[in-house]
Scaffold this motif. Structure first.
Motif, short mmCIF file in Angstrom:
data_model
loop_
_atom_site.label_atom_id
_atom_site.label_comp_id
_atom_site.label_asym_id
_atom_site.label_seq_id
_atom_site.Cartn_x
_atom_site.Cartn_y
_atom_site.Cartn_z
N PHE A 109 1.18 -1.11 -0.33
CA PHE A 109 0.48 0.04 0.16
C PHE A 109 0.58 0.84 -0.25
O PHE A 109 0.27 2.14 -0.44
N SER A 110 2.00 1.05 1.04
CA SER A 110 3.18 2.44 0.90
C SER A 110 3.74 2.79 -0.75
O SER A 110 4.25 3.87 -0.75
N ARG A 111 3.15 1.62 -1.63
CA ARG A 111 3.74 2.15 -2.63
C ARG A 111 3.88 2.99 -3.80
O ARG A 111 4.37 4.12 -4.46
N PHE A 112 2.40 3.25 -3.00
CA PHE A 112 1.43 4.45 -3.75
C PHE A 112 1.10 5.81 -3.38
O PHE A 112 0.87 5.91 -2.01
N SER A 113 0.77 6.49 -3.95
CA SER A 113 0.56 8.03 -3.54
C SER A 113 -0.86 8.27 -3.47
O SER A 113 -1.68 9.33 -3.01
N SER A 114 -1.68 8.14 -4.85
CA SER A 114 -3.02 8.57 -4.65
C SER A 114 -3.95 7.11 -5.24
O SER A 114 -3.22 5.98 -6.17
N LEU A 115 -5.15 7.46 -4.71
CA LEU A 115 -5.82 6.20 -5.41
C LEU A 115 -7.28 7.00 -6.28
O LEU A 115 -7.58 8.30 -5.09
N THR A 116 -6.87 6.68 -7.48
CA THR A 116 -8.41 7.56 -8.27
C THR A 116 -10.04 5.69 -8.43
O THR A 116 -9.68 4.96 -8.21
N ALA A 117 -11.06 6.92 -8.08
CA ALA A 117 -12.24 5.69 -8.25
C ALA A 117 -13.11 6.87 -8.94
O ALA A 117 -13.35 8.06 -9.23
N ARG A 118 -14.26 5.46 -9.99
CA ARG A 118 -15.34 5.99 -10.55
C ARG A 118 -16.83 6.02 -9.50
O ARG A 118 -16.57 4.79 -8.55
N LEU A 119 -17.61 6.86 -8.96
CA LEU A 119 -18.45 6.66 -7.56
C LEU A 119 -20.40 6.86 -8.54
O LEU A 119 -20.50 7.25 -9.19
N HIS A 120 -20.64 6.54 -8.15
CA HIS A 120 -22.23 5.83 -8.21
C HIS A 120 -23.54 6.08 -7.45
O HIS A 120 -22.78 5.73 -6.34
N GLN A 121 -23.58 7.35 -6.76
CA GLN A 121 -24.38 7.18 -5.41
C GLN A 121 -25.53 7.74 -5.20
O GLN A 121 -25.71 8.07 -5.97
N GLY A 122 -26.32 7.19 -3.98
CA GLY A 122 -27.38 7.39 -3.44
C GLY A 122 -27.71 7.36 -2.49
O GLY A 122 -27.11 7.61 -1.95
N GLY A 123 -28.98 6.72 -1.94
CA GLY A 123 -29.57 7.64 -0.50
C GLY A 123 -30.11 8.26 -0.40
O GLY A 123 -29.77 9.71 -1.43
N VAL A 124 -31.16 8.97 0.77
CA VAL A 124 -31.46 10.23 1.04
C VAL A 124 -31.57 10.62 1.68
O VAL A 124 -31.68 11.88 1.34
N LEU A 125 -29.68 11.14 1.79
CA LEU A 125 -28.48 11.77 1.98
C LEU A 125 -28.79 12.62 1.71
O LEU A 125 -28.75 14.10 1.91
N TRP A 126 -28.55 12.21 0.23
CA TRP A 126 -28.03 13.89 -0.76
C TRP A 126 -29.44 14.76 -1.41
O TRP A 126 -29.53 15.69 -0.68
N GLY A 127 -30.59 13.57 -0.97
CA GLY A 127 -31.70 15.33 -0.82
C GLY A 127 -31.99 15.79 0.03
O GLY A 127 -32.72 17.13 0.00
N LEU A 128 -31.54 15.13 1.24
CA LEU A 128 -32.27 15.76 2.46
C LEU A 128 -31.56 16.96 2.71
O LEU A 128 -31.55 18.23 2.85
N LYS A 129 -29.62 17.01 2.05
CA LYS A 129 -28.90 18.21 2.22
C LYS A 129 -29.72 19.43 1.18
O LYS A 129 -27.75 19.97 1.02
#
Length: 239
Positions: free
Chosen positions: A18-38
């Motif tokens: 793990f220490s060999r790496f300096s960054s991690l990227t990913a694609r996200l698809h997010q859902g759930g009730v939180l985002w609408g509440l905010k």
């Protein structure tokens, strides 16, 4: 009995790798009730994230419907255009959540703060248990779904922005992280349980491909609803 921290880190690929790496990227698809509440139901519904593995720094993009991106650190958050012009900024961001509850709307910069520290915590676990100032102790195991999971009570220092100072990590028999409990201090300290689902191997490191977060009930079981946050992760890449 083997040390649970060491068992978990080795099960996820080992600290040396793990220490060999300096960054991690990913694609996200997010859902759930939180985002609408905010008041932000789609701003980060489909986005990318880059997590710095050497310090607590995270960027999400795009902040829909714009092409803007965030730059998160514990002490300052900015929303910037693709050319780097700052369109929103928030210094000492955690103080801006004083008195907030689950239903309190957020600004884009506050979304960036929450999303920044959560994804940094999530995508560096369990390796962050070796961060300076982080302490842990094994507590009594937990029975769920016919399995017995070993647990760590973890205390984070003030220098790390995260949900709450005290959190609980659950590991299966092989040492993989399967559940993670905390209180979300910036929205009324509501208790939550995060489940890590369908692990994948990425350049020798084990990461979850799905996250599901539910309210945690007084008996420590997850409420079946509402689904607070869902995150599907793909296109992982370490650099």
């Amino acid at each position: 009995m083997s040390d649970l921290v060491e068992l978990a880190i080795e099960a996820h690929g080992g600290l040396e790798r793990f220490s060999r790496f300096s960054s991690l990227t990913a694609r996200l698809h997010q859902g759930g009730v939180l985002w609408g509440l905010k008041g932000k139901p789609t701003v980060l519904e489909d986005c990318h994230v880059r997590v710095d593995l050497t310090r607590e720094r995270v960027s999400h993009w795009p902040f829909a419907p714009t092409r803007n991106h965030s730059v998160f650190t514990p002490d300052r958050v900015t929303i910037e255009t693709p050319d780097g012009a700052v369109v929103e900024e928030l210094d000492e961001p955690r103080t801006s959540f004083a008195g907030y509850e689950m239903e309190t709307p957020w600004s884009d910069a506050q979304v960036a703060y929450f999303s920044g520290y959560t994804m940094w915590t999530y995508l560096t676990s369990p390796f962050l248990l070796k961060q300076p100032g982080v302490t842990s102790e094994e507590i009594e195991p937990w029975q769920e779904n016919g399995e017995e999971w070993r647990r760590l009570r973890v205390v984070f220092p003030d220098t790390i922005a995260t949900h709450s100072a005290v959190q609980t990590y659950y590991f299966d028999g092989s040492g993989l992280l399967v559940r993670h409990d905390y209180e979300v201090d910036i929205q009324g300290s509501n208790p939550a349980a995060r489940y890590l689902i369908d692990p994948v191997q990425v350049q020798g490191i084990t990461l979850p491909s799905k996250l599901r977060i539910y309210p945690r009930q007084p008996d420590n079981t997850p409420a079946p609803e509402p689904l607070i946050v869902s995150v599907d992760l793909s296109d992982y890449r370490f650099e």
